[in-house]
Design an enzyme around this catalytic site. Structure first.
Site, PDB file in Angstrom:
ATOM      1  N   SER A  28       0.831  -1.215   0.000  1.00 41.60           N
ATOM      2  CA  SER A  28       0.000   0.000   0.000  1.00 41.60           C
ATOM      3  C   SER A  28       0.856   1.252   0.000  1.00 41.60           C
ATOM      4  CB  SER A  28      -0.869   0.060   1.263  1.00 41.60           C
ATOM      5  OG  SER A  28      -1.602  -1.111   1.417  1.00 41.60           O
ATOM      6  N   HIS A  59      -9.246  -2.874  -7.718  1.00 36.93           N
ATOM      7  CA  HIS A  59      -8.168  -1.886  -7.841  1.00 36.93           C
ATOM      8  C   HIS A  59      -7.440  -2.082  -9.162  1.00 36.93           C
ATOM      9  CE1 HIS A  59      -5.695  -5.220  -6.730  1.00 36.93           C
ATOM     10  NE2 HIS A  59      -6.376  -5.353  -5.611  1.00 36.93           N
ATOM     11  N   HIS A  81      -5.579  -9.379  -1.395  1.00 38.27           N
ATOM     12  CA  HIS A  81      -5.499  -9.582   0.045  1.00 38.27           C
ATOM     13  C   HIS A  81      -6.483 -10.644   0.502  1.00 38.27           C
ATOM     14  CE1 HIS A  81      -3.773  -5.442  -0.244  1.00 38.27           C
ATOM     15  NE2 HIS A  81      -3.005  -5.885   0.737  1.00 38.27           N
ATOM     16  N   TYR A  83      -8.212 -10.356   3.116  1.00 39.08           N
ATOM     17  CA  TYR A  83      -9.408  -9.661   3.642  1.00 39.08           C
ATOM     18  C   TYR A  83     -10.399  -9.261   2.556  1.00 39.08           C
ATOM     19  CZ  TYR A  83      -6.821  -5.316   2.555  1.00 39.08           C
ATOM     20  OH  TYR A  83      -6.115  -4.337   1.939  1.00 39.08           O
ATOM     21  N   GLU A  84      -9.964  -9.303   1.303  1.00 39.64           N
ATOM     22  CA  GLU A  84     -10.898  -9.009   0.213  1.00 39.64           C
ATOM     23  C   GLU A  84     -11.745 -10.237  -0.131  1.00 39.64           C
ATOM     24  OE1 GLU A  84      -8.560  -5.786  -2.518  1.00 39.64           O
ATOM     25  OE2 GLU A  84      -7.513  -7.647  -2.073  1.00 39.64           O
ATOM     26  N   ALA A 111       3.108  -2.142   4.072  1.00 42.11           N
ATOM     27  CA  ALA A 111       2.866  -1.124   5.083  1.00 42.11           C
ATOM     28  C   ALA A 111       2.376  -1.868   6.317  1.00 42.11           C
ATOM     29  CB  ALA A 111       1.805  -0.148   4.600  1.00 42.11           C
ATOM     30  N   MET A 208      -1.424  -7.070   7.142  1.00 42.64           N
ATOM     31  CA  MET A 208      -2.452  -7.972   6.604  1.00 42.64           C
ATOM     32  C   MET A 208      -2.026  -8.629   5.295  1.00 42.64           C
ATOM     33  SD  MET A 208      -5.677  -5.432   7.276  1.00 42.64           S
ATOM     34  CE  MET A 208      -5.819  -4.480   8.805  1.00 42.64           C
ATOM     35  N   SER A 209      -0.737  -8.810   5.117  1.00 48.86           N
ATOM     36  CA  SER A 209      -0.271  -9.377   3.834  1.00 48.86           C
ATOM     37  C   SER A 209       1.034 -10.142   4.038  1.00 48.86           C
ATOM     38  CB  SER A 209      -0.051  -8.238   2.832  1.00 48.86           C
ATOM     39  OG  SER A 209       1.037  -7.430   3.223  1.00 48.86           O
ATOM     40  N   ASN A 232       2.216   3.560  11.143  1.00 50.70           N
ATOM     41  CA  ASN A 232       1.475   4.062  12.321  1.00 50.70           C
ATOM     42  C   ASN A 232       1.832   3.200  13.521  1.00 50.70           C
ATOM     43  OD1 ASN A 232      -0.312   2.124  10.546  1.00 50.70           O
ATOM     44  ND2 ASN A 232      -0.895   1.793  12.685  1.00 50.70           N
ATOM     45  N   HIS A 244      -6.886   4.447   7.215  1.00 52.81           N
ATOM     46  CA  HIS A 244      -6.165   3.996   6.018  1.00 52.81           C
ATOM     47  C   HIS A 244      -5.468   5.150   5.305  1.00 52.81           C
ATOM     48  CE1 HIS A 244      -5.022   1.369   2.795  1.00 52.81           C
ATOM     49  NE2 HIS A 244      -5.733   2.027   1.896  1.00 52.81           N
TER      50      HIS A 244
HETATM   51  N1  HPA Z   1      -2.394  -3.011  11.505  1.00 51.88           N
HETATM   52  C1  HPA Z   1      -2.517  -3.866  10.473  1.00 51.88           C
HETATM   53  N2  HPA Z   1      -2.167  -3.571   9.237  1.00 51.88           N
HETATM   54  C2  HPA Z   1      -1.652  -2.352   9.000  1.00 51.88           C
HETATM   55  C3  HPA Z   1      -1.488  -1.408  10.023  1.00 51.88           C
HETATM   56  C4  HPA Z   1      -1.889  -1.756  11.346  1.00 51.88           C
HETATM   57  O1  HPA Z   1      -1.780  -0.970  12.309  1.00 51.88           O
HETATM   58  N3  HPA Z   1      -0.937  -0.292   9.459  1.00 51.88           N
HETATM   59  C5  HPA Z   1      -0.776  -0.567   8.132  1.00 51.88           C
HETATM   60  N4  HPA Z   1      -1.194  -1.811   7.855  1.00 51.88           N
END
Ligand code: HPA
Length: 271
Positions: A28, A59, A81, A83-84, A111, A208-209, A232, A244
């Site tokens: 991402s 996407h 992903h 989650y998709e 990310a 998540m990847s 973050n 996001h």
């Molecule tokens: N958690 C999970 N996936 C993420 C995060 C997070 O804080 N930041 C970017 N991808």
């Protein structure tokens, strides 16, 4: 060779029988590298057999092949992903194609949130190992030809490539941390209790990847280098709520540094 791999082979710019030197997946906000390739040829996911239709993928994913620092690079810009709702076989399909094309090295970027309180936004983390907390494994089911039933993951992230990444970072004056990447399925972000749990389990970053792709790459014998951009602090580690947009912004802000590091590493790969 699968239909998808044959299609890519036939449309790649280096059709003179050579394999890519490197297969890279960009996470991402990190897609900028695909635009930096020379002599680039791009194939939208929707044109690749076995990939979900664009409407489902949701996407603008594409495979891009070209030259970076004189190396033949195949880039997957955009991911499928878990989650998709994609089956694992779809999530890892691009890695299997890259393996069929003979790519010896897999560079995976993502990310991630920081579970280690020392890793603030903007931190680059070289992945030294992972925790699979997705509750799924991409190798469940019939054994795919060319993959062992029980692949070893003792050294999932190649020691030589990690050394190379650190040496390059040092030369370029870029701070590069080491850490363990914990993969969850998402799409909800973690609770503060989950981030604390991941920290106690030895995780430094959460995302998540990546883990499904790395498992398949190792089953295929590819050498893996993984780099996370911490976008973050994990939930509960700061007062801010997670969003996001913040993840994408942090990706943009770190892009020049990330690109310099990746270019430096790629330039040092055996051609
Ligand atoms: N958690 C999970 N996936 C993420 C995060 C997070 O804080 N930041 C970017 N991808």
């Amino acid at each position: 060779m699968s239909e998808a791999a044959a299609l890519l082979r036939d449309r790649l710019p280096w059709v003179d029988g050579k394999a890519p030197d490197l297969f890279a997946v960009l996470g991402s906000g990190l897609g900028f590298l695909a635009d930096a390739l020379e002599d680039a040829v791009s194939i939208p996911f929707a044109e690749i057999p076995g990939f979900p239709a664009a409407a489902v993928a949701g996407h603008q994913g594409r495979m891009v092949a070209g030259l970076l620092e004189g190396r033949r690079v195949l880039i997957q810009a955009g991911r499928f992903h878990v989650y998709e709702g994609h089956p694992m076989a779809v999530v890892v399909a691009p890695v299997r194609i890259a393996a069929e094309l003979g790519a010896p090295v897999f560079l995976v970027t993502n990310a991630a949130g920081g579970a280690n309180p020392r890793f603030g936004p903007g931190t680059l983390m070289c992945i030294e190992d992972h925790l699979n907390l997705m509750g799924q494994n991409p190798l469940v089911g019939a054994v795919v030809p060319g993959e062992p039933r029980f692949p070893d993951l003792s050294v999932a992230y190649d020691a030589e490539l990690r050394k190379l990444a650190h040496a390059t970072a040092l030369e370029l004056g870029i701070r590069l941390e080491n850490g363990v990447y914990a993969a969850v399925s998402g799409p909800s972000y973690e609770t503060p209790a989950e981030v604390r749990m991941i920290g106690r389990l030895g995780g430094d970053a959460v995302g998540m990847s990546t883990v499904p792709e790395v498992i398949v790459a190792r089953a295929r014998g590819m050498r893996v280098l993984g780099i996370s951009l911490i976008t973050n602090p994990g939930a509960g580690l700061s007062r801010d709520l997670l969003d996001h947009e913040e993840v994408l912004e942090a990706g943009k802000a770190a892009a020049p540094r990330f690109e310099r590091l990746v270019r430096g590493v790629v330039a040092k790969l055996e051609g």
